[in-house]
Design a protein around this motif. Structure first.
Motif, PDB file in Angstrom:
ATOM      1  N   GLU A  43      33.764  13.012  28.183  1.00 37.08           N
ATOM      2  CA  GLU A  43      33.289  13.538  26.902  1.00 37.08           C
ATOM      3  C   GLU A  43      31.971  14.291  27.103  1.00 37.08           C
ATOM      4  O   GLU A  43      31.765  15.353  26.527  1.00 37.08           O
ATOM      5  CB  GLU A  43      33.090  12.418  25.877  1.00 37.08           C
ATOM      6  N   MET A  83      32.522   3.578  21.479  1.00 35.05           N
ATOM      7  CA  MET A  83      32.524   4.680  20.521  1.00 35.05           C
ATOM      8  C   MET A  83      32.186   5.961  21.279  1.00 35.05           C
ATOM      9  O   MET A  83      31.351   5.961  22.175  1.00 35.05           O
ATOM     10  CB  MET A  83      31.459   4.396  19.447  1.00 35.05           C
ATOM     11  N   GLY A  84      32.833   7.041  20.901  1.00 38.48           N
ATOM     12  CA  GLY A  84      32.510   8.326  21.489  1.00 38.48           C
ATOM     13  C   GLY A  84      31.266   8.913  20.832  1.00 38.48           C
ATOM     14  O   GLY A  84      30.920   8.548  19.699  1.00 38.48           O
ATOM     15  N   ARG A 144      30.798  11.961  19.698  1.00 41.35           N
ATOM     16  CA  ARG A 144      31.172  12.718  18.492  1.00 41.35           C
ATOM     17  C   ARG A 144      31.457  11.759  17.331  1.00 41.35           C
ATOM     18  O   ARG A 144      31.081  12.024  16.195  1.00 41.35           O
ATOM     19  CB  ARG A 144      32.391  13.582  18.774  1.00 41.35           C
ATOM     20  N   GLU A 145      32.129  10.668  17.637  1.00 45.12           N
ATOM     21  CA  GLU A 145      32.418   9.665  16.615  1.00 45.12           C
ATOM     22  C   GLU A 145      31.106   9.077  16.071  1.00 45.12           C
ATOM     23  O   GLU A 145      30.948   8.893  14.868  1.00 45.12           O
ATOM     24  CB  GLU A 145      33.291   8.568  17.227  1.00 45.12           C
ATOM     25  N   ASP A 203      29.313  11.108  13.555  1.00 44.81           N
ATOM     26  CA  ASP A 203      29.913  11.100  12.214  1.00 44.81           C
ATOM     27  C   ASP A 203      29.471   9.900  11.371  1.00 44.81           C
ATOM     28  O   ASP A 203      29.750   9.858  10.179  1.00 44.81           O
ATOM     29  CB  ASP A 203      31.440  11.109  12.312  1.00 44.81           C
ATOM     30  N   VAL A 204      28.801   8.938  12.005  1.00 45.52           N
ATOM     31  CA  VAL A 204      28.299   7.777  11.261  1.00 45.52           C
ATOM     32  C   VAL A 204      26.984   8.200  10.609  1.00 45.52           C
ATOM     33  O   VAL A 204      26.017   8.537  11.301  1.00 45.52           O
ATOM     34  CB  VAL A 204      28.099   6.558  12.188  1.00 45.52           C
TER      35      VAL A 204
END
Length: 127
Positions: A5, A48-49, A51-52, A55-56
């Motif tokens: 990633e 968790m990635g 990018r993920e 988004d938090v």
């Protein structure tokens, strides 16, 4: 967790991917406060990635808050100060590239200490 990633995010640049990972490891130690520590620990652990995590909203809000003083400082710099800072960043990237190249050469030398493998194909002849 692998760095795929990070490589994707840095356009396959292994040095920038390494710097990104090291930055997350610093954050995971608590450098940016509890919220970013938690986020970085989630990403570094592979739960968790990145990018993920972005988004938090709690993580994103804290990252923006932590970055605001840096953005203000950048905005207040003259063009020559920005250029000097960019040149220093490039020098550090070049230094990291040289270090990574040296590490790879050392690893390659360890895997082939001069002893020819039975299956390397060198010296083979049908006649």
């Amino acid at each position: 967790m692998d760095d795929s990633e990070f490589l994707e995010m840095t356009q396959q640049d292994p040095v920038q991917a390494r710097i990104l990972r090291e930055s997350l490891e610093h954050l995971a130690s608590g450098l940016g406060g509890d919220t970013l520590k938690e986020m970085a620990q989630e990403v570094v652990s592979g739960r968790m990635g990145l990018r993920e995590a972005a988004d938090v909203s709690a993580y994103a809000d804290q990252a923006v808050e932590q970055a605001a003083p840096l953005a203000e400082k950048w905005a207040s710099m003259s063009d020559s100060e920005r250029e000097a800072l960019a040149a220093e960043g490039q020098r550090q990237l070049d230094e990291q590239r040289r270090a990574l190249d040296e590490e790879r050469r050392a690893e390659a030398a360890e895997t082939r200490p001069g002893v020819k493998s039975r299956h390397d194909g060198r010296g083979w002849s049908l006649y």
